[in-house]
Design a protein around this motif. Sequence first.
Motif, PDB file in Angstrom:
ATOM      1  N   ARG A   1      14.713  15.900  12.332  1.00 39.30           N
ATOM      2  CA  ARG A   1      15.162  16.558  13.551  1.00 39.30           C
ATOM      3  C   ARG A   1      16.636  16.973  13.517  1.00 39.30           C
ATOM      4  NH1 ARG A   1      14.657  13.349  19.250  1.00 39.30           N
ATOM      5  NH2 ARG A   1      16.012  14.740  20.370  1.00 39.30           N
ATOM      6  N   PHE A   2      17.437  16.232  12.730  1.00 34.85           N
ATOM      7  CA  PHE A   2      18.883  16.460  12.699  1.00 34.85           C
ATOM      8  C   PHE A   2      19.436  16.808  11.322  1.00 34.85           C
ATOM      9  CE2 PHE A   2      18.239  13.240  16.099  1.00 34.85           C
ATOM     10  CZ  PHE A   2      18.618  14.017  17.177  1.00 34.85           C
ATOM     11  N   LYS A   3      18.610  16.775  10.281  1.00 37.31           N
ATOM     12  CA  LYS A   3      19.137  16.903   8.927  1.00 37.31           C
ATOM     13  C   LYS A   3      19.772  18.257   8.626  1.00 37.31           C
ATOM     14  CE  LYS A   3      14.842  18.115   6.596  1.00 37.31           C
ATOM     15  NZ  LYS A   3      13.909  17.700   5.567  1.00 37.31           N
ATOM     16  N   HIS A   4      19.539  19.247   9.465  1.00 36.00           N
ATOM     17  CA  HIS A   4      20.137  20.579   9.266  1.00 36.00           C
ATOM     18  C   HIS A   4      21.590  20.650   9.740  1.00 36.00           C
ATOM     19  CE1 HIS A   4      18.959  20.711  13.481  1.00 36.00           C
ATOM     20  NE2 HIS A   4      19.793  21.733  13.624  1.00 36.00           N
ATOM     21  N   VAL A   5      22.060  19.597  10.412  1.00 31.42           N
ATOM     22  CA  VAL A   5      23.432  19.573  10.937  1.00 31.42           C
ATOM     23  C   VAL A   5      24.274  18.618  10.101  1.00 31.42           C
ATOM     24  CG1 VAL A   5      24.915  19.085  12.921  1.00 31.42           C
ATOM     25  CG2 VAL A   5      22.612  20.033  13.276  1.00 31.42           C
ATOM     26  N   GLY A   6      25.378  19.133   9.574  1.00 33.65           N
ATOM     27  CA  GLY A   6      26.307  18.307   8.815  1.00 33.65           C
ATOM     28  C   GLY A   6      27.549  18.033   9.631  1.00 33.65           C
ATOM     29  N   GLU A   7      27.950  16.773   9.683  1.00 32.36           N
ATOM     30  CA  GLU A   7      29.171  16.374  10.381  1.00 32.36           C
ATOM     31  C   GLU A   7      30.329  16.434   9.392  1.00 32.36           C
ATOM     32  OE1 GLU A   7      29.512  15.639  13.641  1.00 32.36           O
ATOM     33  OE2 GLU A   7      27.375  16.002  13.981  1.00 32.36           O
ATOM     34  N   PHE A   8      31.298  17.285   9.672  1.00 35.62           N
ATOM     35  CA  PHE A   8      32.433  17.529   8.788  1.00 35.62           C
ATOM     36  C   PHE A   8      33.574  16.576   9.097  1.00 35.62           C
ATOM     37  CE2 PHE A   8      36.565  19.728   8.356  1.00 35.62           C
ATOM     38  CZ  PHE A   8      36.577  19.900   6.991  1.00 35.62           C
ATOM     39  N   GLY A   9      34.234  16.094   8.044  1.00 29.67           N
ATOM     40  CA  GLY A   9      35.429  15.270   8.190  1.00 29.67           C
ATOM     41  C   GLY A   9      36.422  15.593   7.095  1.00 29.67           C
ATOM     42  N   ILE A  10      37.706  15.489   7.414  1.00 28.31           N
ATOM     43  CA  ILE A  10      38.746  15.772   6.428  1.00 28.31           C
ATOM     44  C   ILE A  10      39.979  14.934   6.738  1.00 28.31           C
ATOM     45  CG2 ILE A  10      39.655  17.742   7.740  1.00 28.31           C
ATOM     46  CD1 ILE A  10      40.251  19.083   4.993  1.00 28.31           C
ATOM     47  N   VAL A  11      40.590  14.432   5.672  1.00 28.66           N
ATOM     48  CA  VAL A  11      41.867  13.720   5.762  1.00 28.66           C
ATOM     49  C   VAL A  11      42.686  14.166   4.563  1.00 28.66           C
ATOM     50  CG1 VAL A  11      43.019  11.476   5.733  1.00 28.66           C
ATOM     51  CG2 VAL A  11      40.795  11.703   6.841  1.00 28.66           C
ATOM     52  N   ILE A  12      43.923  14.582   4.832  1.00 28.51           N
ATOM     53  CA  ILE A  12      44.849  14.975   3.766  1.00 28.51           C
ATOM     54  C   ILE A  12      46.161  14.234   4.003  1.00 28.51           C
ATOM     55  CG2 ILE A  12      46.157  16.878   2.725  1.00 28.51           C
ATOM     56  CD1 ILE A  12      43.835  18.724   3.503  1.00 28.51           C
ATOM     57  N   ALA A  13      46.711  13.662   2.949  1.00 29.90           N
ATOM     58  CA  ALA A  13      47.986  12.948   3.068  1.00 29.90           C
ATOM     59  C   ALA A  13      49.044  13.881   3.651  1.00 29.90           C
ATOM     60  CB  ALA A  13      48.418  12.432   1.701  1.00 29.90           C
ATOM     61  N   GLN A  14      49.856  13.348   4.550  1.00 25.66           N
ATOM     62  CA  GLN A  14      50.836  14.146   5.302  1.00 25.66           C
ATOM     63  C   GLN A  14      51.696  15.040   4.405  1.00 25.66           C
ATOM     64  OE1 GLN A  14      51.121  14.228   8.731  1.00 25.66           O
ATOM     65  NE2 GLN A  14      52.560  15.894   8.426  1.00 25.66           N
ATOM     66  N   GLN A  15      52.169  14.539   3.290  1.00 30.12           N
ATOM     67  CA  GLN A  15      53.066  15.324   2.445  1.00 30.12           C
ATOM     68  C   GLN A  15      52.375  16.508   1.776  1.00 30.12           C
ATOM     69  OE1 GLN A  15      52.244  12.101   1.937  1.00 30.12           O
ATOM     70  NE2 GLN A  15      52.339  11.537  -0.216  1.00 30.12           N
ATOM     71  N   TYR A  16      51.043  16.561   1.828  1.00 25.33           N
ATOM     72  CA  TYR A  16      50.308  17.668   1.220  1.00 25.33           C
ATOM     73  C   TYR A  16      49.708  18.617   2.267  1.00 25.33           C
ATOM     74  CZ  TYR A  16      50.962  14.984  -2.982  1.00 25.33           C
ATOM     75  OH  TYR A  16      51.534  14.285  -4.020  1.00 25.33           O
ATOM     76  N   CYS A  17      50.001  18.369   3.515  1.00 19.78           N
ATOM     77  CA  CYS A  17      49.535  19.260   4.586  1.00 19.78           C
ATOM     78  C   CYS A  17      50.357  20.548   4.591  1.00 19.78           C
ATOM     79  CB  CYS A  17      49.653  18.569   5.951  1.00 19.78           C
ATOM     80  SG  CYS A  17      48.490  17.222   6.174  1.00 19.78           S
ATOM     81  N   GLY A  18      49.739  21.637   4.981  1.00 16.09           N
ATOM     82  CA  GLY A  18      50.436  22.913   5.077  1.00 16.09           C
ATOM     83  C   GLY A  18      50.535  23.674   3.767  1.00 16.09           C
ATOM     84  N   LEU A  19      49.869  23.192   2.725  1.00 14.12           N
ATOM     85  CA  LEU A  19      49.940  23.839   1.416  1.00 14.12           C
ATOM     86  C   LEU A  19      48.673  24.647   1.088  1.00 14.12           C
ATOM     87  CD1 LEU A  19      51.465  20.856  -0.613  1.00 14.12           C
ATOM     88  CD2 LEU A  19      52.667  22.806   0.417  1.00 14.12           C
ATOM     89  N   GLY A  20      47.725  24.678   2.012  1.00 17.82           N
ATOM     90  CA  GLY A  20      46.490  25.427   1.787  1.00 17.82           C
ATOM     91  C   GLY A  20      45.350  24.601   1.216  1.00 17.82           C
ATOM     92  N   LEU A  21      45.593  23.316   0.979  1.00 13.96           N
ATOM     93  CA  LEU A  21      44.557  22.454   0.425  1.00 13.96           C
ATOM     94  C   LEU A  21      43.372  22.323   1.381  1.00 13.96           C
ATOM     95  CD1 LEU A  21      43.579  20.551  -1.794  1.00 13.96           C
ATOM     96  CD2 LEU A  21      44.934  18.729  -0.719  1.00 13.96           C
ATOM     97  N   GLY A  22      43.648  22.145   2.660  1.00 22.64           N
ATOM     98  CA  GLY A  22      42.575  22.025   3.652  1.00 22.64           C
ATOM     99  C   GLY A  22      41.678  23.247   3.670  1.00 22.64           C
ATOM    100  N   ARG A  23      42.268  24.412   3.583  1.00 22.09           N
ATOM    101  CA  ARG A  23      41.492  25.653   3.572  1.00 22.09           C
ATOM    102  C   ARG A  23      40.612  25.739   2.324  1.00 22.09           C
ATOM    103  NH1 ARG A  23      41.176  30.909   6.036  1.00 22.09           N
ATOM    104  NH2 ARG A  23      39.392  31.807   4.969  1.00 22.09           N
ATOM    105  N   LYS A  24      41.161  25.387   1.181  1.00 22.55           N
ATOM    106  CA  LYS A  24      40.375  25.430  -0.062  1.00 22.55           C
ATOM    107  C   LYS A  24      39.199  24.455   0.000  1.00 22.55           C
ATOM    108  CE  LYS A  24      43.756  27.109  -3.374  1.00 22.55           C
ATOM    109  NZ  LYS A  24      43.064  28.296  -3.791  1.00 22.55           N
ATOM    110  N   LEU A  25      39.458  23.253   0.490  1.00 24.95           N
ATOM    111  CA  LEU A  25      38.388  22.261   0.601  1.00 24.95           C
ATOM    112  C   LEU A  25      37.328  22.696   1.610  1.00 24.95           C
ATOM    113  CD1 LEU A  25      40.554  19.022   0.499  1.00 24.95           C
ATOM    114  CD2 LEU A  25      38.979  19.821  -1.278  1.00 24.95           C
ATOM    115  N   LEU A  26      37.762  23.238   2.724  1.00 32.59           N
ATOM    116  CA  LEU A  26      36.829  23.699   3.750  1.00 32.59           C
ATOM    117  C   LEU A  26      35.993  24.862   3.229  1.00 32.59           C
ATOM    118  CD1 LEU A  26      35.743  23.368   6.573  1.00 32.59           C
ATOM    119  CD2 LEU A  26      37.690  24.661   7.431  1.00 32.59           C
ATOM    120  N   ASP A  27      36.625  25.807   2.554  1.00 39.71           N
ATOM    121  CA  ASP A  27      35.880  26.930   1.961  1.00 39.71           C
ATOM    122  C   ASP A  27      34.832  26.430   0.969  1.00 39.71           C
ATOM    123  OD1 ASP A  27      37.300  28.813   3.420  1.00 39.71           O
ATOM    124  OD2 ASP A  27      38.640  29.356   1.766  1.00 39.71           O
TER     125      ASP A  27
END
Length: 123
Positions: A36-62
Amino acid sequence: MYLETTKEQANSIILLTEIDCKIIGIVSINSSPKSRFKHVGEFGIVIAQQYCGLGLGRKLLDYLIAWANANGTTKKISLLTSENNYTAMELYKKVGFQVEGILKKDNYVNGVYGDTIMMGLIL
């Protein structure tokens, strides 16, 4: 055990990002095994503060969106975020996530109650 169970599910994934053998990020999509629910994926992300804002989150999300599109099961990715997480919400909207709801006073940080934003991406 959790990692092994996730590895066995075609509709769930956990990825680690490392620099010099140090984990700097974790990203995941976890899906229910229930039909009933297997078609829905719950997304989570954590990136160390010093690596935020470098585009890593976007690459991982893509990468995860492409993976979800290709796995044959996932039709929607959902996530929860704090109302104050403006940078993340901007990224989520850029890749197509839409706000689906607000959970009022759902979190408590530094003595203040805040809202949780529910977002979803239909694949």
